[in-house]
Scaffold this motif. Sequence first.
Motif, short mmCIF file in Angstrom:
data_model
loop_
_atom_site.label_atom_id
_atom_site.label_comp_id
_atom_site.label_asym_id
_atom_site.label_seq_id
_atom_site.Cartn_x
_atom_site.Cartn_y
_atom_site.Cartn_z
N ASN A 12 62.17 102.40 -8.93
CA ASN A 12 60.74 102.53 -9.17
C ASN A 12 60.14 103.62 -8.28
O ASN A 12 59.32 104.42 -8.71
N LEU A 13 60.63 103.62 -7.01
CA LEU A 13 60.17 104.63 -6.06
C LEU A 13 60.51 106.04 -6.56
O LEU A 13 59.69 106.95 -6.56
N LYS A 14 61.74 106.15 -7.01
CA LYS A 14 62.20 107.44 -7.52
C LYS A 14 61.39 107.84 -8.76
O LYS A 14 60.98 109.00 -8.91
N PHE A 15 61.18 106.85 -9.60
CA PHE A 15 60.42 107.11 -10.82
C PHE A 15 59.00 107.57 -10.48
O PHE A 15 58.50 108.54 -11.04
N ASN A 16 58.38 106.84 -9.53
CA ASN A 16 57.02 107.21 -9.14
C ASN A 16 56.96 108.61 -8.53
O ASN A 16 56.04 109.38 -8.80
#
Lengths: 801, 185
Positions: free
Chosen positions: B42-46
């Motif tokens: 999710n962090l990477k996606f954000n």
Amino acid sequence: MNFKKIKIIFLILSFLFIPFNFIFAYNTETHAYLTKEIIDFYNSNFKTASISKNFEDDLINGSRHEDIFPRWMNHFYDPVYDRGLSSIILGNWEKSKDWAENENSQNNIIYKVSYLPGYLLGIFGKKEEQDYSVFTWQKAIDYWLEGRKGEALFVLGHILHLIEDSSVPDHTRNDAHPNDSPYENWTKKYILKNPDIGLKQRLQGKNPISFPNLAEYFNSLAKYANNNFYSKDTIGITGGYKLPDVDYFSVESGVNYGVKTDFEFGDYHLIKTPQKALGVSFDNEDFLKDNFVLNDYWSRLSTKAVQHGAGVVNLFFQEIRRIEASNIESKNSFFANIYEALKNQISAIIEILKDSNNDVSDSVLSIEKIIEEMRKQSVASEDDVEDLEGVVQDFGVAVNKPMILNREVQEKLQKILANLNDLVDELKSFSSVNNSGNQDHPAAPTLVFGGGSPPVQVSENQENSEQNQNTPNDSNSSSSSSSAQSEIAETVTSTSSAENSSSISAEASSTPVVYPNLNFSAIFNSSTKDIFFSWNSLIDASSSTIFIVYEIYDISSSSEMIFETSSTTEFKKEINEFGRDYSFLLSVVDGGNNEVASSSATVSVPEIILEPILTTSTTRFYIVQTEQNSWSNIIGRVAINSFDPDSASFQSFIFQEDFSFNKVVLRFQCGEGCGDTANVRLVVYKDSGNNAPDFSNLLGVAFHYFDWNDIHPAPDQDISFLFAAPIRAEKENRYWFLLDVANYSDARAYFRERGSDWRNALMKGVDVYEWGGRALVPGRAWVLVLLVLADFILTVRLTGI
Amino acid sequence: MEQKLENLKPSLNKIKKSKKVFVVVAFAIIALGFFIWLILLNLKFNNQVKFEEKYAKARKSLSGFEKIMRDDVYGGKTPQETLDLFIAALKKDDLELASEYFLLETNLEDKNYLTKNKALAALLDFKKQNKIQYIIDLLSRAVPASTSSLYEGDYNFVAYDGKMLVSEINLEFNKYSQVWKIQSF
């Protein structure tokens, strides 16, 4: 994937085919030109590891390729605030020095997507690229190690682009402004087809910059550009930077310039005070928009860019060498482990044999496997072989002991013993060849066996005897020497030759090994107080020059290494002790850290009384001849391919005192009919003694680029010629200033006559010569005919050092 | 035999219990790993979303720049024509029109980015000081400078007061709208 994400990707795709044609740095073709200059400068400094013509285009195209959107958003590096492009409107982007090494960043889908159209259209070539967006330093190294050299250099071209951008003030002062940088607009005239001829001149006597890692190159060049030059929107302290600052002001042709002191290239125009009646100016462009200012910026920044770029190319090959050497080292340690295992197994068998009830079949199997493995390989250290021999001898004693053993096992052991003895004999045969060489060599030799002919080393005694025979003045001995050399040459390879006073060892290889004469020489220069070393380049066993390292040792004093290089074949060392002899040893080491050749040289340095160093001060004065206003009628031409003589404007000066200068300012006039693009050259010659220039005695050359299509110099406009090194004129001697056209944009010969065309101030009175006859042969030939012309005003300004 | 089995029961129960504990712990570890993986993903996606937003914003700004430059059509096909149009506007006292002949501000960090606000403000100021006529006179006697053009798209006029140079007038070519614009005087 949420809607927001879909929306963003759609937005990206919708913009895909909108071309952006902004100029944020050097024009793409200026990058290509600078990269070519970097290649030339690298090749001239690292002759033994030069980049071949075949690979030049890869580097150049790589440097062009980095300029696509949005990659260039990461082409900024501000060393003062340690940031990349930082903008309210464009956002914050990565520092170029990080971008160059950050594969994660370059792997971002954004860069792949934006690259795709160009890739599909085949505009950017290199269709075999798998990673559409990763052009990092590490990628270049990886490609090279995989043998994909063209691609490696293409990626290295990307890195050079970033280095070149670090020489643009706007890029180091966080100053992004589309299409609106005077420096970038002005420099875009320099392309491959229209090189800056003065750049090579400026690079004379300079060396590539050397740093241990890539980041240091960015730091150094960006700091130089940031601290010494302005960009359009960062002028003065209000621009956000303390440096640079004007050192003094100078009024030239009515224009007030802020000048900065520069001990390396000479003082330069940092800024101009624009002449505006009402001061209506909405940007700072006017402060920089001046030929003097921009030329001074370019002449320094381009030189530094090339010096740094060549250093980066060298660093790249050093890195390759380091990795290769490390691979060889790990390979060697691998073999050391195998030998250790073999010795352990043999020792285990010896222990087992002490008790006839034990089963040795496992150890026998292990030894067979190890021997098999060893036979497949080819490298072992001398110490390992010696150890192994001792262990095998013990093994032989144990096996041949009368014991109650299973017959089958005993046969196996006998077979292994025979195998081991063969192996040791084989290793020893190489060892004996190797041991006949020079035991004083610093690097321990590596034995090589299997697949290929055995290695050969020429012994020191052998060489010395050849050396004694081959004295330079002994014509009788030369044939015998040649014969001796031929024998050695045949032993080494069919094409090699051995050198006097040098020892040569070679690794056996299926590739012919060529070791030409080293010709190591050391010459003392009394004027520069240094010793100049030179030698021939060698190639290594794989016919490559890449992995050869030259080491020079001062064996007359501390025997310390004073120089190490992988690429150049020249070196200068300044010395402080005079009236003594110096002895030096040149040791040549290959990629496997083996010394493959060495040579020594001795030089006698006489006693020298050092002259007091002259204090450096700058003097400016005019030489003005105040006769009637008239001008010379030629600039000159070079009739390379015809019998017509070359022509030029001449003027001589006799100096009343010793005087050094590095700048000459002349004036030009341009009528209606002139129009061309050319580099005008000012050359300073010594006098021949017959009141004419001595063309074989050139003291300095400076160039000035003219575009007469657009620029029409005013009669009172000063045109500067800057020499790369100061010219020292001795008092009461005559020196000749010669002005001609070095080349034109279309490379054709050229000649302008008096009248409606352009003229210059450098021509007067008894010194006036003009072409007046035909040369005997085509090419450069000066035919001097005395002319008497009308008087004119001559303004020559010399800037002393 | 049965007695032996009875004696083994507690041991078997212990084994069964420890098996359960093992399964629960293993499941918990896997679940935790999966959870951490989801967070990182999710962090990477954000981060990627933020990066793409930044990219889209920059792209939009740059394409906006091109559009505004293309729309800036005030000016002549030659430097002289632009100068004449500017003088004509001043003579008509149309300072708004006169300001249109200036270059757009291209400094990305300037609050007047891609406007001509500064030019208009300066002209209004000159009007207050009664200097408009002076500007008209000055520019009317401007002649092409002999050493003006440093590069393509750059042009200079000069205005003399007698033999004394009083002003350089600089114009630049807007390649997007193909007209010459006043940069300074």
